[in-house]
Scaffold this active site. Structure first.
Site, PDB file in Angstrom:
ATOM      1  N   ASP A   1       0.857  -1.197   0.000  1.00 29.97           N
ATOM      2  CA  ASP A   1       0.000   0.000   0.000  1.00 29.97           C
ATOM      3  C   ASP A   1       0.892   1.246   0.000  1.00 29.97           C
ATOM      4  O   ASP A   1       1.883   1.324   0.723  1.00 29.97           O
ATOM      5  CB  ASP A   1      -0.922   0.000   1.226  1.00 29.97           C
ATOM      6  CG  ASP A   1      -2.047   1.004   1.089  1.00 29.97           C
ATOM      7  OD1 ASP A   1      -3.204   0.580   0.947  1.00 29.97           O
ATOM      8  OD2 ASP A   1      -1.765   2.231   1.109  1.00 29.97           O
ATOM      9  N   ILE A   2       0.527   2.204  -0.820  1.00 30.61           N
ATOM     10  CA  ILE A   2       1.340   3.406  -0.993  1.00 30.61           C
ATOM     11  C   ILE A   2       1.309   4.291   0.264  1.00 30.61           C
ATOM     12  O   ILE A   2       2.228   5.081   0.495  1.00 30.61           O
ATOM     13  CB  ILE A   2       0.869   4.191  -2.245  1.00 30.61           C
ATOM     14  CG1 ILE A   2       1.963   5.083  -2.783  1.00 30.61           C
ATOM     15  CG2 ILE A   2      -0.393   4.976  -1.978  1.00 30.61           C
ATOM     16  CD1 ILE A   2       1.672   5.646  -4.154  1.00 30.61           C
TER      17      ILE A   2
ATOM     18  N   ASN B   1     -13.007  -3.031   2.329  1.00 28.41           N
ATOM     19  CA  ASN B   1     -13.915  -1.895   2.447  1.00 28.41           C
ATOM     20  C   ASN B   1     -14.863  -1.957   1.264  1.00 28.41           C
ATOM     21  O   ASN B   1     -14.438  -1.751   0.121  1.00 28.41           O
ATOM     22  CB  ASN B   1     -13.132  -0.581   2.447  1.00 28.41           C
ATOM     23  CG  ASN B   1     -12.237  -0.437   3.660  1.00 28.41           C
ATOM     24  OD1 ASN B   1     -12.583  -0.887   4.754  1.00 28.41           O
ATOM     25  ND2 ASN B   1     -11.082   0.168   3.482  1.00 28.41           N
TER      26      ASN B   1
ATOM     27  N   HIS C   1     -10.497  -4.975  -3.708  1.00 29.55           N
ATOM     28  CA  HIS C   1      -9.199  -5.386  -3.161  1.00 29.55           C
ATOM     29  C   HIS C   1      -9.366  -5.675  -1.683  1.00 29.55           C
ATOM     30  O   HIS C   1     -10.308  -5.189  -1.053  1.00 29.55           O
ATOM     31  CB  HIS C   1      -8.157  -4.272  -3.359  1.00 29.55           C
ATOM     32  CG  HIS C   1      -8.569  -2.966  -2.772  1.00 29.55           C
ATOM     33  ND1 HIS C   1      -9.441  -2.109  -3.417  1.00 29.55           N
ATOM     34  CD2 HIS C   1      -8.285  -2.382  -1.580  1.00 29.55           C
ATOM     35  CE1 HIS C   1      -9.654  -1.043  -2.660  1.00 29.55           C
ATOM     36  NE2 HIS C   1      -8.973  -1.187  -1.528  1.00 29.55           N
TER      37      HIS C   1
ATOM     38  N   GLY D   1     -15.608   3.226   3.506  1.00 31.92           N
ATOM     39  CA  GLY D   1     -14.234   3.709   3.412  1.00 31.92           C
ATOM     40  C   GLY D   1     -13.529   3.347   2.117  1.00 31.92           C
ATOM     41  O   GLY D   1     -12.328   3.609   1.969  1.00 31.92           O
ATOM     42  N   GLN D   2     -14.251   2.747   1.168  1.00 29.24           N
ATOM     43  CA  GLN D   2     -13.595   2.393  -0.098  1.00 29.24           C
ATOM     44  C   GLN D   2     -13.306   3.654  -0.900  1.00 29.24           C
ATOM     45  O   GLN D   2     -14.192   4.485  -1.109  1.00 29.24           O
ATOM     46  CB  GLN D   2     -14.496   1.448  -0.914  1.00 29.24           C
ATOM     47  CG  GLN D   2     -13.819   0.950  -2.186  1.00 29.24           C
ATOM     48  CD  GLN D   2     -14.662  -0.049  -2.971  1.00 29.24           C
ATOM     49  OE1 GLN D   2     -15.819  -0.305  -2.640  1.00 29.24           O
ATOM     50  NE2 GLN D   2     -14.078  -0.600  -4.023  1.00 29.24           N
TER      51      GLN D   2
ATOM     52  N   HIS E   1      -7.248  -5.586   2.075  1.00 26.18           N
ATOM     53  CA  HIS E   1      -6.076  -5.091   2.796  1.00 26.18           C
ATOM     54  C   HIS E   1      -5.517  -6.229   3.641  1.00 26.18           C
ATOM     55  O   HIS E   1      -6.268  -6.903   4.351  1.00 26.18           O
ATOM     56  CB  HIS E   1      -6.462  -3.938   3.721  1.00 26.18           C
ATOM     57  CG  HIS E   1      -6.973  -2.731   3.010  1.00 26.18           C
ATOM     58  ND1 HIS E   1      -6.210  -1.611   2.794  1.00 26.18           N
ATOM     59  CD2 HIS E   1      -8.183  -2.474   2.451  1.00 26.18           C
ATOM     60  CE1 HIS E   1      -6.930  -0.708   2.145  1.00 26.18           C
ATOM     61  NE2 HIS E   1      -8.131  -1.210   1.923  1.00 26.18           N
TER      62      HIS E   1
HETATM   63  P1  AMP Z   1      -9.762   1.426   0.097  1.00 30.51           P
HETATM   64  O1  AMP Z   1     -10.030   2.543   1.068  1.00 30.51           O
HETATM   65  O2  AMP Z   1     -10.151   0.084   0.665  1.00 30.51           O
HETATM   66  O3  AMP Z   1     -10.332   1.701  -1.268  1.00 30.51           O
HETATM   67  O4  AMP Z   1      -8.197   1.368  -0.012  1.00 30.51           O
HETATM   68  C1  AMP Z   1      -7.457   1.857  -1.096  1.00 30.51           C
HETATM   69  C2  AMP Z   1      -6.023   1.760  -0.716  1.00 30.51           C
HETATM   70  O5  AMP Z   1      -5.246   1.871  -1.891  1.00 30.51           O
HETATM   71  C3  AMP Z   1      -5.547   2.849   0.240  1.00 30.51           C
HETATM   72  O6  AMP Z   1      -5.023   2.265   1.426  1.00 30.51           O
HETATM   73  C4  AMP Z   1      -4.486   3.591  -0.568  1.00 30.51           C
HETATM   74  O7  AMP Z   1      -3.403   4.009   0.233  1.00 30.51           O
HETATM   75  C5  AMP Z   1      -4.070   2.546  -1.565  1.00 30.51           C
HETATM   76  N1  AMP Z   1      -3.552   3.054  -2.834  1.00 30.51           N
HETATM   77  C6  AMP Z   1      -4.102   3.997  -3.639  1.00 30.51           C
HETATM   78  N2  AMP Z   1      -3.351   4.184  -4.739  1.00 30.51           N
HETATM   79  C7  AMP Z   1      -2.306   3.315  -4.640  1.00 30.51           C
HETATM   80  C8  AMP Z   1      -1.186   3.030  -5.457  1.00 30.51           C
HETATM   81  N3  AMP Z   1      -0.969   3.661  -6.612  1.00 30.51           N
HETATM   82  N4  AMP Z   1      -0.310   2.070  -5.051  1.00 30.51           N
HETATM   83  C9  AMP Z   1      -0.515   1.420  -3.874  1.00 30.51           C
HETATM   84  N5  AMP Z   1      -1.558   1.650  -3.056  1.00 30.51           N
HETATM   85  C10 AMP Z   1      -2.443   2.593  -3.425  1.00 30.51           C
END
Ligand code: AMP
Ligand code: ZN
Length: 147
Positions: free
Chosen positions: A66-67, A121, A134, A127-128, A136
């Site tokens: 995760d970024i 999420n 995906h 929170g998505q 976590h």
């Molecule tokens: P969600 O809130 O479940 O949609 O989580 C999306 C997740 O994707 C968040 O924790 C972000 O930090 C992560 N995210 C968004 N863009 C990227 C990216 N380019 N590379 C890695 N993680 C990302």
């Protein structure tokens, strides 16, 4: 590079983007032709058009860092098929769902069979923020291990 198979408009399904159907090159998948969304960051990562730290991969899914990590170990388990969220999952995606769980197990084993949290999420209100389904994978801190 993914090979374009066809494209379709998602307006009829309430979206406002165009989805393209692509055939992913080996070794990503042997048989699947998946719908990918041209505007989706996770589709771009899967297609190697956007950068990510890849932890593991199988035919159906990719695991990336995760970024913006919310735990010492924070990975994302991402299906290669563009599904908005769990609501779009159907019986024909059983293999994909199985792969997500088995990849979580494999990553945990690679890290020494550590305890982890597996979170989806599902929907904006939950929170998505990235609308490509995906999970976590969170580990390394106790306060993330109790719901
Ligand atoms: P969600 O809130 O479940 O949609 O989580 C999306 C997740 O994707 C968040 O924790 C972000 O930090 C992560 N995210 C968004 N863009 C990227 C990216 N380019 N590379 C890695 N993680 C990302
Ligand atoms: Zn996508």
């Amino acid at each position: 590079m993914a090979e374009l198979v066809d494209a379709r408009d998602s307006k009829s399904r309430g979206g406002n983007t165009v989805s393209v159907r692509v055939r992913l090159p080996a070794p990503y998948t042997k048989k699947a032709v998946y719908f990918m969304n041209a505007d989706c960051i996770f589709c771009k990562i899967i297609d190697k058009k956007a950068q990510a730290t890849i932890i593991a991969e199988n035919d159906d899914c990719m695991v990336i860092k995760d970024i913006a990590p919310k735990a010492p170990i924070h990975y994302l388990i991402i299906p290669k098929k563009h599904l908005i969220n769990l609501n779009e999952l159907s019986a024909k995606d059983a293999q994909l769902a199985r792969s997500m769980l088995l990849l979580a197990q494999k990553v945990s084993a690679q890290l020494g069979t550590i305890p982890f949290k597996f979170v989806i999420n599902n929907g904006k209100e939950a929170g998505q923020i990235v609308f490509h389904m995906h999970a976590h994978f969170l580990s390394g801190r106790n306060d993330h291990l109790s719901v």
